[in-house]
Design an enzyme around this catalytic site. Structure first.
Site, short mmCIF file in Angstrom:
data_model
loop_
_atom_site.label_atom_id
_atom_site.label_comp_id
_atom_site.label_asym_id
_atom_site.label_seq_id
_atom_site.Cartn_x
_atom_site.Cartn_y
_atom_site.Cartn_z
N SER A 44 3.18 -12.36 -1.51
CA SER A 44 3.10 -11.30 -0.51
C SER A 44 2.21 -10.19 -1.02
O SER A 44 1.73 -10.22 -2.15
CB SER A 44 4.50 -10.76 -0.20
OG SER A 44 4.97 -10.06 -1.34
N LYS A 45 2.02 -9.19 -0.16
CA LYS A 45 1.10 -8.10 -0.45
C LYS A 45 1.34 -7.45 -1.81
O LYS A 45 0.41 -7.01 -2.46
CB LYS A 45 1.21 -7.02 0.65
CG LYS A 45 0.41 -7.36 1.88
CD LYS A 45 -0.02 -6.08 2.60
CE LYS A 45 -0.76 -6.40 3.89
NZ LYS A 45 0.17 -6.66 5.01
N ARG A 46 2.62 -7.39 -2.21
CA ARG A 46 2.85 -6.69 -3.47
C ARG A 46 2.30 -7.48 -4.67
O ARG A 46 2.22 -6.96 -5.77
CB ARG A 46 4.34 -6.35 -3.64
CG ARG A 46 5.22 -7.49 -3.93
CD ARG A 46 6.69 -7.14 -3.76
NE ARG A 46 7.43 -8.37 -3.58
CZ ARG A 46 7.81 -9.14 -4.58
NH1 ARG A 46 7.56 -8.77 -5.83
NH2 ARG A 46 8.44 -10.27 -4.36
N GLY B 246 -0.76 -8.61 -4.54
CA GLY B 246 -2.22 -8.42 -4.45
C GLY B 246 -2.72 -8.91 -3.10
O GLY B 246 -1.98 -8.96 -2.13
#
Ligand code: GLU
Length: 489
Positions: free
Chosen positions: A254-256, A258
């Site tokens: 997921s976004k966290r 990268g």
């Protein structure tokens, strides 16, 4: 002979294309191409609230960038269209009405408030969430009364209260769900749009899909789909659920972790060849050791059997390594052509544009070996384009030297360089190597000081080639400037 597969990629236009979804598309595409079948692109745009402006375009853009061409779908049409679910509402309504008529579905009039209270109650009692079947057995009069109140109902599926629903997944094997754990899910919403479940089943059947290849997160939807196929008298396709892409902490990527959009990787200067190769090897392998595979090799060798059963990690170091391999394998011209837009965007604002193509063409060979991404090319070469070098003056004083010896070394270098007519590699080497000996310095010390003076950094492409491209005038000016800095220290 394998039978040609008819597969589909069915994205919802709710955001930029996630690499996980793109990998799903890629597995579908590979099976289609491997078997000489068809790759269908269907847009599942029935969730009006989650629709995002521009999302469709970015999904198509991502697919095209990777060369995942579709045989049927938006822009190309096909015999089973339309390929936007929002244009197929009549089909879903008919299916829902048929299910109601035959007693496999029912109208539900529950208000959002009632459902909310029910949910809160379930949470409080620590019960599994799900519709409590309040409207499942309404009498004809009760229904008529609610209709008279003007309530627009939803249509819910009547899930059998007992028994099991099973299917054979080509990766996970036999999957069994207790029907008692499946609630009476919605088929048609009050706005007339179908839910994912209904539209997905109606379309996979209508579009004659042979294999549904999708991420493991959809596996719990599949028993509902099987129940729907059965109730509609349709033959279900083969199901292939593949594990998800994980981050280094083994949580869903997921976004966290990268960048997650395939387009971000494009913007960061990864090649489509790299992304294609890299993503296809997350959770699929030829033989557990082959890493570099061309598109053709992947098509020739792809098989569902070699998709692993456990989640695979998105390994950023491996991606960087692989991109370096692909960058080095490009011809010089191709490398320059692909790096150009990144230079135009990435160089400092004082650099005059358009860039001189010949000059760029001489610089690129110096970094092609070392760049891991195209975006990095601008960072690695900016000193070729701008004279505004900003560096820590202390860098001019290389290991085991002091200010005086650095000044002496650069002054001597200037004297030696001034008469050199042609700044080519060999001429530069012929004067600078003996100079180090003359000064009693290690070549590393002299070259180190010169490198900082002409490039502003301690790590740069090979010194003589760099100086040769920069040219005499620029080099001498920079060494003079460095001397000025040293003298003022
Ligand atoms: N629209 C679903 C998605 O966004 C499709 C899932 C499926 O392949 O059935 O991924």
């Amino acid at each position: 002979m394998t039978t040609p597969a008819r597969v589909r990629f069915a994205p919802s236009p709710t955001g930029r294309p996630h690499v996980g979804n793109i990998r799903t598309a890629m597995f579908n595409w590979l099976l289609a191409r491997h078997t000489g079948g068809s790759f269908v692109l269907r847009i599942e745009d029935t969730d009006v609230a989650r629709k995002v402006e521009g999302a469709l375009e970015s999904i198509l853009d991502g697919l095209k960038w990777l060369g995942l061409d579709w045989d049927e779908g938006p822009e190309v049409g096909g015999d089973y269209g339309p390929y936007f679910q929002s244009q197929r509402l009549k089909l879903y309504r008919e299916a829902a009405e048929r299910l109601v008529a035959q007693g496999d579905a029912y109208y539900c009039y529950c208000s959002p408030e009632r459902l909310e209270t029910m949910r809160a109650e379930q949470v409080r009692r620590k019960e599994p969430p799900g519709y409590d079947r309040h409207c499942r057995d309404l009498s004809r009069e009760e229904r008529a009364q609610r209709e008279a109140e003007g309530i627009t109902p939803v249509v819910r599926f009547k899930v059998p209260l007992t028994g099991q629903t099973r299917f054979n997944d080509l990766i996970f094997g036999e999957v069994v769900f207790e029907n008692s754990t499946i609630d009476d899910f919605v088929l048609l919403k009050s706005d007339g749009y179908p839910t994912y479940h209904l539209a997905n089943v109606v379309d996979d059947s209508a579009m004659k899909i042979s294999h549904v290849i999708r991420a493991e997160e959809w596996i719990s939807s599949t028993p509902r789909h099987i129940l729907l196929y059965r109730a509609l008298g349709l033959e279900p396709p083969s199901f292939v659920h593949h594990p998800m892409i994980l981050g280094p902490d083994r949580a869903k990527l997921s976004k966290r972790h990268g960048a997650v959009s395939i387009l971000e990787y494009r913007e960061q200067g990864y090649l489509p060849e790299t992304m294609f190769n890299f993503l296809s090897l997350i959770g699929w392998s030829l033989d557990d050791k082959t890493e570099i595979m061309t598109r053709k090799e992947l098509v020739d060798n792809f098989s569902l059997e070699r998709i692993g059963r456990t989640g695979a990690i998105f390994n950023r170091e491996k991606l960087d390594w692989m991109n370096g391999v692909y960058l080095r394998s490009l011809s010089g011209d191709d490398f320059t052509r692909r790096a150009m837009p990144f230079l135009e965007r990435g160089l400092p604002p004082e650099v005059k544009q358009p860039l001189d193509g010949d000059y760029v063409g001489r610089i690129m060979p110096l970094v092609q070996e070392r760049a891991r991404t195209l975006a990095e090319v601008a960072e690695l070469t900016d000193f070729f384009f701008t004279d505004q070098l900003s560096y820590e003056p202390g860098l001019l004083i290389v290991k085991k030297m002091d200010r005086e010896s650095a000044v002496r070394a650069l002054e001597a270098a200037l004297r030696k360089l001034e008469p050199v007519a042609s700044f080519d590699h060999d001429s530069l080497e012929a004067v600078l190597r003996p100079l180090a000996v003359e000064l009693g310095l290690k070549t590393g010390q002299l070259f180190g000081a010169l490198r900082v003076a002409v490039t502003g950094r301690t790590v740069a492409p090979p010194l003589f080639e760099t100086m040769s491209v920069l040219g005499k005038e620029r080099c001498l000016a920079r060494v003079n400037k460095a001397l000025g800095i040293l003298r003022r220290m």
